[in-house]
Design an enzyme around this catalytic site. Structure first.
Site, PDB file in Angstrom:
ATOM      1  N   ASP A 169       0.828  -1.179   0.037  1.00 31.83           N
ATOM      2  CA  ASP A 169      -0.080  -0.127  -0.006  1.00 31.83           C
ATOM      3  C   ASP A 169       0.984   1.388  -0.126  1.00 31.83           C
ATOM      4  O   ASP A 169       0.823   2.195  -0.774  1.00 31.83           O
ATOM      5  CB  ASP A 169      -1.015  -0.008   1.197  1.00 31.83           C
ATOM      6  CG  ASP A 169      -2.093  -0.918   1.150  1.00 31.83           C
ATOM      7  OD1 ASP A 169      -1.761  -1.876   0.087  1.00 31.83           O
ATOM      8  OD2 ASP A 169      -2.840  -0.811   1.883  1.00 31.83           O
ATOM      9  N   ARG A 191      -0.407   6.070  17.030  1.00 27.56           N
ATOM     10  CA  ARG A 191      -0.456   6.914  16.238  1.00 27.56           C
ATOM     11  C   ARG A 191       0.129   8.443  16.538  1.00 27.56           C
ATOM     12  O   ARG A 191       0.717   9.152  15.587  1.00 27.56           O
ATOM     13  CB  ARG A 191      -1.987   6.992  15.795  1.00 27.56           C
ATOM     14  CG  ARG A 191      -2.599   5.878  15.352  1.00 27.56           C
ATOM     15  CD  ARG A 191      -1.492   5.206  14.204  1.00 27.56           C
ATOM     16  NE  ARG A 191      -2.039   3.920  13.554  1.00 27.56           N
ATOM     17  CZ  ARG A 191      -1.276   2.747  13.403  1.00 27.56           C
ATOM     18  NH1 ARG A 191      -0.185   2.802  13.820  1.00 27.56           N
ATOM     19  NH2 ARG A 191      -1.939   1.997  12.639  1.00 27.56           N
ATOM     20  N   ASP A 196      -7.736   5.628  12.107  1.00 25.62           N
ATOM     21  CA  ASP A 196      -6.238   6.069  11.994  1.00 25.62           C
ATOM     22  C   ASP A 196      -6.261   7.460  11.277  1.00 25.62           C
ATOM     23  O   ASP A 196      -5.562   8.234  11.583  1.00 25.62           O
ATOM     24  CB  ASP A 196      -5.547   4.924  11.360  1.00 25.62           C
ATOM     25  CG  ASP A 196      -5.023   3.925  12.410  1.00 25.62           C
ATOM     26  OD1 ASP A 196      -5.137   4.156  13.586  1.00 25.62           O
ATOM     27  OD2 ASP A 196      -4.427   2.918  11.838  1.00 25.62           O
ATOM     28  N   SER A 238      -6.404  -7.955   7.903  1.00 27.67           N
ATOM     29  CA  SER A 238      -5.227  -6.874   7.968  1.00 27.67           C
ATOM     30  C   SER A 238      -4.638  -6.959   9.365  1.00 27.67           C
ATOM     31  O   SER A 238      -5.498  -6.983  10.308  1.00 27.67           O
ATOM     32  CB  SER A 238      -6.136  -5.555   7.624  1.00 27.67           C
ATOM     33  OG  SER A 238      -5.092  -4.543   7.960  1.00 27.67           O
TER      34      SER A 238
END
Length: 402
Positions: free
Chosen positions: A17, A97, A126, A180
């Site tokens: 990605d 994050r 996210d 994922s």
């Protein structure tokens, strides 16, 4: 639009990605791309990301080991609050994050970039966490979120784009991935694809950090954790750095089947999602922390903390780590931890963790007061007046109702 961006710092994993994003950014914005890869203890080699970035022509590449900072400055402050989102989730993805975002902004400032980019999709949390952090740290930064802009909205299209531009494709990414995964030193999560039906039990193949509880050792494992001012500092008497300590607890918890969670949660963007989480060390740690608080925190302080915890956890989950309200709550929480020092003994056994002992030089536990034997410090007759005063409003209410 492309003329507005000259240089962008991309949060880069080296996977399919973000490698496609790297090429797409150059094509779409005709800009220079700087890559940033953070080692947060995800358990896999990150140096290949450097080779991949070099192969794709990136000239400025940042790869940084942030494990100690992650645990010391983000995980431990969160655990002082005993933070659980919706009562059970230990916020493993959420708490990573803000650190990634912080370093991206710092790198952007250092290299003179005018934009940052991430690979989060337009359906998840996210994107919000990254961008709220970016703007909190640099209100003028430009943010690029490719998943909200491009038309590469399927795995097939991503692979076709990669093949057209000679971007290496990991063998296991051809076709639909079973689920994922996101990982760091605190946890590993799995969601999507094979896990999307909340009625279907997750297969054992989903789990990678914990043995199945039924396969864990038949003999309990006892462990002692020392705390100083609310933070763990030693395991079984051995002082360890924050990252090393969490690594040790991950090993102990994982070997005993501790820390599995199958959760349907409420995303900030409005939908419900199902995730499988493994947080072995964190599950042990939160039990230990509550254990040491039980003898060192005053009742009022403890109950106030518990009232505020859901709000604090929600702020982290929603992405407001750098907000003034989170910082205000952190100041209150840290104040409460001044005397949270001592040792907790825990029993790990087949998926469960139990506090079986606790001691502290700051203990508020008074055997003289709670003993069932004769004592000279507590007059039981005092309780009569205490109860009558607390019952007064109830008695008046009952009489008024007549």
């Amino acid at each position: 639009m492309s003329a507005q961006i000259k240089k962008v710092v991309l949060a880069y994993s080296g996977g399919l990605d973000t490698s496609v994003i790297l090429k797409w950014l150059r094509q779409t914005y005709d800009c220079e791309v700087v890559t940033f890869t953070a080692d947060l203890g995800q358990g896999e080699e990150i140096e290949p990301a450097r080779a991949k970035a070099e192969m794709l022509g990136v000239k400025e590449i940042f790869i940084e080991d942030l494990r100690e900072e992650f645990v010391r400055d983000f995980v431990f402050p969160m655990f002082r609050a005993n933070a659980l989102y919706e009562g059970v989730y230990l916020l493993g993805t959420s708490i990573a994050r803000p650190l990634i975002s912080k370093r991206q902004i710092e790198i952007a400032r250092a290299v003179g970039a005018d934009a940052v980019a991430h690979g989060a999709t337009g359906k998840g949390n996210d994107q919000v966490r990254f961008e709220l952090s970016y703007y909190a740290l640099n209100p003028d930064i430009k943010v690029i979120a490719p998943w909200r802009e491009w038309d590469l909205n399927s795995r097939t299209k991503l692979i076709r784009f990669a093949e057209e531009h000679q971007i290496p494709i990991p063998r296991d990414k051809r076709g639909e991935a079973p689920f994922s995964v996101d990982a760091n030193l605190l946890h590993i999560s799995a969601e999507g694809k094979a896990l999307e039906d909340p009625w279907e039990e997750a297969g054992e193949y989903v789990y990678s950090r914990t043995v199945a509880p039924e396969d864990a050792p038949d003999k309990p494992r006892y462990v002692e954790i020392d705390f100083e001012k609310g933070d763990p500092v030693a395991v079984d008497g051995e002082r360890l750095s924050p990252a090393a300590l969490l690594t040790r607890l991950n090993e102990l918890g994982g070997a005993n089947g501790i820390g599995r969670l199958d959760l349907v949660e409420n995303r900030f963007v409005g939908m419900k999602s199902r995730g499988i989480y493994e947080t072995p060390g964190g599950t042990v740690l939160i039990a230990a922390h509550r254990g040491i608080e039980s003898i060192t925190l005053d009742r009022g302080a403890m109950h106030l903390k518990d009232e505020l915890m859901p709000r604090y956890a929600e702020l982290i989950y929603f992405g407001f780590w750098f907000s003034p309200e989170r910082e205000m709550l952190q100041a209150l929480i840290d104040k409460s931890q001044e005397n949270v020092t001592g040792t907790v003994r825990l029993k790990l056994y087949k998926g469960s963790v139990s506090v079986v002992g606790r001691k502290s030089p700051q203990s508020l536990y008074s055997l003289d007061h709670v003993t069932f034997e004769e004592d000279t410090v507590y007059d039981q007759r005092d309780a009569a007046g205490f109860i009558k005063l607390n019952a007064l409003r109830l008695r008046l209410l009952n009489r008024q109702r007549g």
